[in-house]
Design a protein around this motif. Structure first.
Motif, PDB file in Angstrom:
ATOM      1  N   TYR A 162       0.885  -1.152   0.000  1.00 50.56           N
ATOM      2  CA  TYR A 162       0.000   0.000   0.000  1.00 50.56           C
ATOM      3  C   TYR A 162       0.934   1.216   0.000  1.00 50.56           C
ATOM      4  CZ  TYR A 162      -4.129  -2.789   1.358  1.00 50.56           C
ATOM      5  OH  TYR A 162      -5.175  -3.696   1.408  1.00 50.56           O
ATOM      6  N   PHE A 200       1.641   5.532  -0.355  1.00 56.02           N
ATOM      7  CA  PHE A 200       1.039   6.822  -0.037  1.00 56.02           C
ATOM      8  C   PHE A 200       2.030   7.951  -0.332  1.00 56.02           C
ATOM      9  CE2 PHE A 200      -2.533   5.266   2.577  1.00 56.02           C
ATOM     10  CZ  PHE A 200      -2.124   3.965   2.818  1.00 56.02           C
ATOM     11  N   TYR A 236       2.419  11.991   1.121  1.00 56.14           N
ATOM     12  CA  TYR A 236       1.980  13.035   2.034  1.00 56.14           C
ATOM     13  C   TYR A 236       2.775  14.308   1.754  1.00 56.14           C
ATOM     14  CZ  TYR A 236      -0.775   9.939   5.004  1.00 56.14           C
ATOM     15  OH  TYR A 236      -1.731   9.079   5.486  1.00 56.14           O
ATOM     16  N   PHE A 284      -2.457  14.140   3.694  1.00 60.72           N
ATOM     17  CA  PHE A 284      -2.574  13.070   2.714  1.00 60.72           C
ATOM     18  C   PHE A 284      -2.767  13.659   1.325  1.00 60.72           C
ATOM     19  CE2 PHE A 284      -3.890   9.089   0.947  1.00 60.72           C
ATOM     20  CZ  PHE A 284      -4.970   9.357   0.127  1.00 60.72           C
ATOM     21  N   LYS A 296      -3.078   7.779  -2.648  1.00 60.02           N
ATOM     22  CA  LYS A 296      -2.647   6.445  -2.262  1.00 60.02           C
ATOM     23  C   LYS A 296      -2.896   5.462  -3.389  1.00 60.02           C
ATOM     24  CE  LYS A 296      -7.037   5.070  -0.145  1.00 60.02           C
ATOM     25  NZ  LYS A 296      -7.729   4.680   1.112  1.00 60.02           N
ATOM     26  N   ARG A 355       3.275   0.553   3.354  1.00 61.96           N
ATOM     27  CA  ARG A 355       3.036  -0.500   4.332  1.00 61.96           C
ATOM     28  C   ARG A 355       2.682  -1.772   3.579  1.00 61.96           C
ATOM     29  NH1 ARG A 355      -3.054  -0.481   6.097  1.00 61.96           N
ATOM     30  NH2 ARG A 355      -2.510  -2.525   6.873  1.00 61.96           N
ATOM     31  N   LEU A 380       2.735   2.427   8.874  1.00 61.44           N
ATOM     32  CA  LEU A 380       3.213   3.127   7.690  1.00 61.44           C
ATOM     33  C   LEU A 380       4.671   3.531   7.912  1.00 61.44           C
ATOM     34  CD1 LEU A 380       1.647   3.820   5.133  1.00 61.44           C
ATOM     35  CD2 LEU A 380       1.106   6.035   6.118  1.00 61.44           C
ATOM     36  N   ARG A 440     -11.471   5.011   3.020  1.00 62.97           N
ATOM     37  CA  ARG A 440     -10.344   5.798   3.535  1.00 62.97           C
ATOM     38  C   ARG A 440      -9.461   4.990   4.479  1.00 62.97           C
ATOM     39  NH1 ARG A 440     -11.218  12.053   3.529  1.00 62.97           N
ATOM     40  NH2 ARG A 440      -9.152  11.698   2.650  1.00 62.97           N
ATOM     41  N   ALA A 441      -9.631   3.688   4.444  1.00 67.05           N
ATOM     42  CA  ALA A 441      -8.816   2.833   5.298  1.00 67.05           C
ATOM     43  C   ALA A 441      -7.349   3.011   4.963  1.00 67.05           C
ATOM     44  CB  ALA A 441      -9.217   1.366   5.092  1.00 67.05           C
ATOM     45  N   GLY A 442      -6.536   3.093   5.993  1.00 62.54           N
ATOM     46  CA  GLY A 442      -5.101   3.209   5.783  1.00 62.54           C
ATOM     47  C   GLY A 442      -4.607   4.627   5.691  1.00 62.54           C
ATOM     48  N   GLU A 443      -5.480   5.589   5.434  1.00 62.50           N
ATOM     49  CA  GLU A 443      -5.045   6.984   5.368  1.00 62.50           C
ATOM     50  C   GLU A 443      -4.872   7.504   6.788  1.00 62.50           C
ATOM     51  OE1 GLU A 443      -7.994   7.869   1.628  1.00 62.50           O
ATOM     52  OE2 GLU A 443      -7.610   9.490   3.066  1.00 62.50           O
ATOM     53  N   LEU A 444      -3.701   8.037   7.055  1.00 65.54           N
ATOM     54  CA  LEU A 444      -3.438   8.614   8.365  1.00 65.54           C
ATOM     55  C   LEU A 444      -3.730  10.107   8.332  1.00 65.54           C
ATOM     56  CD1 LEU A 444      -2.122   5.888   8.853  1.00 65.54           C
ATOM     57  CD2 LEU A 444      -0.189   7.073   9.911  1.00 65.54           C
TER      58      LEU A 444
END
Lengths: 114, 116
Positions: A32, A34, A36, A46, A49, A94, A102, B101-105
């Motif tokens: 996964y 991302f 930021y 964010f 993703k 992750r 993460l 939105r799972a996993g988004e911090l």
């Protein structure tokens, strides 16, 4: 163990030009991924993703990123940079298989010059 | 509130003192994370809570660091016998573990700790 590499500490680009911020990753399973962004004196925000599906993902403020499994990369891109895009950008990964935290790269400072 | 709230925003202390940093996550977020960010570095994972329990505390650097989340909402990071090397920005984040939105911090603005 999972890890992220952002090979550039700083990227400079002229306003209106395309920008790329590089990221490569390492995970034992499926990733996964991302991105930021951190503006001065602000918290991490964010951007976008990749979980599954289309390798090209689109996010906030016109940014996009392409997942490349063979190159284990997830580079951040924008077709036309704005001065307001100047900030610190972090790539994170992750493992999709479990509840792992993460893991962030060390960040790349983007400077867009008018 | 609408976002993750961290207090204090700034804390200056002397070497050897005890410090508590507080995090109030987004309402309804079951997962809560603590990270530490030093100058020129990315966030470094410390500990992760799922509900009230610490699901992963592998990032805590030593036994001077401890965190709690007794009611599954607010969390406190506690640092005993502070050292100059503990100086950093301590970041808290919360997330949903399901849905789109799972996993988004979602991060707070951090607590800057300076140990003199």
């Amino acid at each position: 163990a999972q890890s992220v590499a952002q090979p550039e500490d700083q990227v400079n680009v002229a306003e209106g030009n395309p920008l790329t911020v590089k990221c490569t990753y390492s995970v034992s399973g499926n990733p996964y991924l991302f991105w930021y962004v951190q503006y001065p004196n602000r918290g991490l925000q964010f951007l976008l993703k990749y979980i599954t599906g289309d390798n090209l993902v689109k996010g906030s403020y016109g940014f996009e990123a392409e997942f490349n499994k063979s190159q284990t990369s997830f580079h951040l891109k924008k077709p036309s940079a704005l001065v307001s895009d100047s900030a610190l950008y972090f790539c994170a990964v992750r493992d999709a298989s479990g509840n792992t935290p993460l893991v962030f790269g060390k960040g790349t400072r983007l400077s867009v010059i008018a | 509130g609408a976002g993750v709230s961290q207090t204090p925003s700034n804390k200056v202390t002397e070497k050897g003192k005890y410090v508590e940093l507080r995090c109030d996550p987004i309402s309804g977020h079951t997962a809560l994370y603590w990270y530490r960010q030093s100058l020129g570095q990315g966030p470094e994972f410390l500990i992760y809570f799922q509900g009230t329990g610490a699901a992963d505390d592998s990032g805590l650097p030593n036994d001077r660091f401890f965190a709690v989340r007794p009611e599954g909402s607010v969390s406190t990071l506690k640092i005993q016998r502070t050292e100059r090397g503990d100086s950093a920005v301590y970041l808290c984040a919360s997330s949903l573990n399901s849905g789109s939105r799972a996993g988004e911090l979602f991060f707070g603005e951090g607590s800057r700790l300076t140990v003199l």
